[in-house]
Design a protein around this motif. Sequence first.
Motif, PDB file in Angstrom:
ATOM      1  N   ALA A 139       2.539  55.948   8.106  1.00 13.79           N
ATOM      2  CA  ALA A 139       4.023  55.366   8.189  1.00 13.79           C
ATOM      3  C   ALA A 139       3.828  53.778   8.341  1.00 13.79           C
ATOM      4  N   MET A 140       4.837  53.021   7.865  1.00 16.96           N
ATOM      5  CA  MET A 140       4.737  51.576   7.978  1.00 16.96           C
ATOM      6  C   MET A 140       5.769  51.258   8.840  1.00 16.96           C
ATOM      7  N   HIS A 141       5.289  50.082   9.456  1.00 15.70           N
ATOM      8  CA  HIS A 141       6.404  49.538  10.472  1.00 15.70           C
ATOM      9  C   HIS A 141       7.592  48.977   9.861  1.00 15.70           C
ATOM     10  N   PRO A 142       8.632  48.908  10.126  1.00 16.66           N
ATOM     11  CA  PRO A 142       9.956  48.351   9.507  1.00 16.66           C
ATOM     12  C   PRO A 142       9.943  46.897   8.809  1.00 16.66           C
ATOM     13  N   PRO A 143       9.439  46.212   9.796  1.00 16.99           N
ATOM     14  CA  PRO A 143       9.403  44.783   9.550  1.00 16.99           C
ATOM     15  C   PRO A 143       8.407  44.456   8.330  1.00 16.99           C
ATOM     16  N   ALA A 144       7.381  45.214   8.179  1.00  9.35           N
ATOM     17  CA  ALA A 144       6.663  45.074   6.892  1.00  9.35           C
ATOM     18  C   ALA A 144       7.362  45.445   5.686  1.00  9.35           C
ATOM     19  N   VAL A 145       7.918  46.515   5.619  1.00  7.55           N
ATOM     20  CA  VAL A 145       8.875  47.191   4.543  1.00  7.55           C
ATOM     21  C   VAL A 145       9.833  46.033   4.210  1.00  7.55           C
ATOM     22  N   ARG A 146      10.490  45.623   5.261  1.00  4.24           N
ATOM     23  CA  ARG A 146      11.771  44.601   5.086  1.00  4.24           C
ATOM     24  C   ARG A 146      11.094  43.249   4.494  1.00  4.24           C
ATOM     25  N   THR A 147      10.027  42.702   5.058  1.00  7.13           N
ATOM     26  CA  THR A 147       9.415  41.624   4.484  1.00  7.13           C
ATOM     27  C   THR A 147       9.070  41.397   2.828  1.00  7.13           C
ATOM     28  N   PHE A 148       8.322  42.600   2.366  1.00 12.22           N
ATOM     29  CA  PHE A 148       8.067  42.641   1.121  1.00 12.22           C
ATOM     30  C   PHE A 148       9.259  43.096   0.278  1.00 12.22           C
ATOM     31  N   LEU A 149      10.160  43.785   0.681  1.00 11.72           N
ATOM     32  CA  LEU A 149      11.299  44.057  -0.073  1.00 11.72           C
ATOM     33  C   LEU A 149      12.137  42.786  -0.408  1.00 11.72           C
ATOM     34  N   ASN A 150      12.257  42.126   0.605  1.00 12.83           N
ATOM     35  CA  ASN A 150      12.656  40.726   0.426  1.00 12.83           C
ATOM     36  C   ASN A 150      11.947  39.729  -0.262  1.00 12.83           C
ATOM     37  N   ALA A 151      10.773  39.922  -0.651  1.00 14.55           N
ATOM     38  CA  ALA A 151       9.779  39.093  -1.188  1.00 14.55           C
ATOM     39  C   ALA A 151       9.759  39.010  -2.719  1.00 14.55           C
ATOM     40  N   THR A 152      10.597  40.008  -3.243  1.00 13.52           N
ATOM     41  CA  THR A 152      10.729  40.401  -4.763  1.00 13.52           C
ATOM     42  C   THR A 152      12.064  39.809  -5.370  1.00 13.52           C
ATOM     43  N   GLU A 153      11.895  39.244  -6.362  1.00  9.68           N
ATOM     44  CA  GLU A 153      13.246  38.793  -7.151  1.00  9.68           C
ATOM     45  C   GLU A 153      13.933  39.873  -7.893  1.00  9.68           C
ATOM     46  N   ARG A 154      13.361  41.075  -7.763  1.00  6.74           N
ATOM     47  CA  ARG A 154      14.134  41.984  -8.354  1.00  6.74           C
ATOM     48  C   ARG A 154      15.347  42.454  -7.719  1.00  6.74           C
ATOM     49  N   ARG A 155      16.316  43.092  -8.429  1.00 10.75           N
ATOM     50  CA  ARG A 155      17.675  43.233  -7.585  1.00 10.75           C
ATOM     51  C   ARG A 155      17.576  44.597  -6.679  1.00 10.75           C
ATOM     52  N   ARG A 156      16.844  45.420  -7.216  1.00 15.01           N
ATOM     53  CA  ARG A 156      16.891  46.670  -6.555  1.00 15.01           C
ATOM     54  C   ARG A 156      15.343  47.333  -6.403  1.00 15.01           C
ATOM     55  N   PRO A 157      14.588  46.510  -5.683  1.00 13.75           N
ATOM     56  CA  PRO A 157      13.220  47.025  -5.468  1.00 13.75           C
ATOM     57  C   PRO A 157      13.203  48.252  -4.851  1.00 13.75           C
ATOM     58  N   VAL A 158      12.212  49.044  -4.665  1.00 17.46           N
ATOM     59  CA  VAL A 158      12.181  50.199  -4.002  1.00 17.46           C
ATOM     60  C   VAL A 158      10.787  50.369  -3.521  1.00 17.46           C
ATOM     61  N   TRP A 159      10.701  50.923  -2.101  1.00 21.52           N
ATOM     62  CA  TRP A 159       9.538  51.229  -1.255  1.00 21.52           C
ATOM     63  C   TRP A 159       9.481  52.505  -1.539  1.00 21.52           C
ATOM     64  N   MET A 160       8.499  53.216  -2.015  1.00 22.19           N
ATOM     65  CA  MET A 160       8.200  54.651  -1.712  1.00 22.19           C
ATOM     66  C   MET A 160       7.136  54.749  -0.719  1.00 22.19           C
ATOM     67  N   GLN A 161       7.418  55.634   0.325  1.00 17.11           N
ATOM     68  CA  GLN A 161       6.562  55.966   1.393  1.00 17.11           C
ATOM     69  C   GLN A 161       6.238  57.633   1.426  1.00 17.11           C
ATOM     70  N   GLY A 162       4.970  57.642   1.128  1.00 21.41           N
ATOM     71  CA  GLY A 162       4.467  59.095   0.899  1.00 21.41           C
ATOM     72  C   GLY A 162       3.774  59.315   2.191  1.00 21.41           C
ATOM     73  N   TRP A 163       3.781  60.826   2.784  1.00 20.04           N
ATOM     74  CA  TRP A 163       2.921  61.285   3.704  1.00 20.04           C
ATOM     75  C   TRP A 163       2.121  62.391   3.222  1.00 20.04           C
ATOM     76  N   GLY A 164       0.800  62.432   3.904  1.00 17.71           N
ATOM     77  CA  GLY A 164      -0.042  63.884   3.334  1.00 17.71           C
ATOM     78  C   GLY A 164      -1.303  63.557   4.092  1.00 17.71           C
ATOM     79  N   GLN A 165      -2.148  64.456   3.639  1.00 17.31           N
ATOM     80  CA  GLN A 165      -3.382  64.325   4.237  1.00 17.31           C
ATOM     81  C   GLN A 165      -4.605  64.757   3.288  1.00 17.31           C
ATOM     82  N   SER A 166      -5.679  64.307   3.818  1.00 16.08           N
ATOM     83  CA  SER A 166      -6.933  64.430   2.570  1.00 16.08           C
ATOM     84  C   SER A 166      -7.075  65.782   2.355  1.00 16.08           C
TER      85      SER A 166
END
Length: 520
Positions: free
Chosen positions: A293-320
């Motif tokens: 899982a990602m920390h919220p500040p990192a997700v926030r920073t990258f979503l704000n770094a793009t010029e796209r109007r509606r960027p999306v972050w897909m967070q997946g969880w699973g195991q090997s």
Amino acid sequence: MKRLDPATLFDTLAAAHSPTTVHLSRPLDIAPDGGTAYGMAGLADLVDTMAGRLAGAGAGPGDVVAVVKENHWDSTLLAFAAVRIGAVPAPISDHLPPETLAVLLERLRPAVLVTTRAVLKAASDAGAVLRADRTLSVDGPAPGAAALAEADPGRSAPHGRGADDPLLIVHTSGTTGVPKLVPHSTTTMVRRLIGFEAHRWPVLSSRPDDTVAAATSYVHGRAFAWTASVLWLRPREVAIVADHDPASAEPFLRAHPPTTLEALPATYVRWQPMAARTDAFRRVRLYISTFDAMHPPAVRTFLNATERRRPVWMQGWGQSETGPLTFRFLTRRAVAAQGARRPTTRDLGHPVPTRTRLRVVDPQTLRPVRRGEPGLVLARTKALGLGYVGEQERWSAKVLDGWWNTEDIGERTRGGGVRVLDREVDAVPGMSCVEIEDVVDDRIPAVLECVVLRTPQGPPLPVVATEDGHLDAGEWLRAVRDLPALAPPLVMAWDELPRTGTGKVRRLELRRRLVGSPDA
């Protein structure tokens, strides 16, 4: 095109005149003079050549080919080369200590080991024996190893295998000790995982005009599945980041600005300052994170770094062992709030539709608990691996009447999603260590990583990593004023934290180093 078969993937793509160009941040270690740009025909030739060398070294159908080298995409290409001749590749991280590598190779008993002089020297210095019938060194001959480039090529015609026979052996992260080795078959890896991703899904799938970038661990099973599914969808460009250091990655990303990006959680954290000060991520429409899982500040920073109007972050969880179990889409709005006690990134979303099922049970009785109550997370999926190499009893103990024990403590949300609270070995009664870690990371901008360790006695110990190894005491006290009791923080620099090849903190090693024992 023909069906997706890893043994002939690159031949099929070349024959179909796939327009994809693969750009590399540096030349492949197995082809140092090959440049940094490949079309599918060039990759097909390279994989065929490597398959011939593996065959010439003695690898054949059903044999294990172990790969232990510096992180780069050629570890994945070597895995496809082994699959081509019917062998079973087992890529392994070179971050593992020599003693651990020796244990894994003893379990694998490979016909061929492909490695580097640095790995062999480290093993020799440590007195560790890296078992293999034949050893090939990527960067030239070494004691007991011939040079890969000088290996006599053998026959490399594609070789089939049974749908349920081992196709690829992946290893777990090893955050809690020696990694486990998990074989996957064509059924579990190709039909259940790669086939699902290679379908054209809205938002998630690669598009013809995409530049798809990756900065991951290329020895992990995720890299094998990612390579096959992304190339099958034939985007315009694929950008492979080998060196995750920001100074090396930034010029490459600016030259090949991605529209979709998948990176390790630890890599996203290291790139946060880059995302805040450059336009390297201006075109990104989709970010993908797996492994942790990602920390919220990192997700926030990258979503704000793009010029796209509606960027999306897909967070997946699973195991090997299972492949993806849940996924969740995050938007700018979802991560806008700061300092909350329930960070949004720990809500890992819903089970993959028609693919996985989850239940949360009491760890003692294994009876289901009500929503909102913590318990042990169990999963049911047809993508479950075939076992643990050399540890089948351990595997059997984790399969409970068809349900896989993830060893994670979590809870089902009101909406039916799952919120992970802790690994079972790290759980502290009455609190969630990972929740505390997220809150601290969110409230103190200087914190790059926070790891909360339970101790034999007394309150949990927070280990805080900052860029320079310093932390303002007053800022810390303000940040934790409403949190459960914690020991005074131990502050260190980012590079001092012991990590796995996927960037996860090796918690048992850290606990052993700081508390004197890996056990809590």
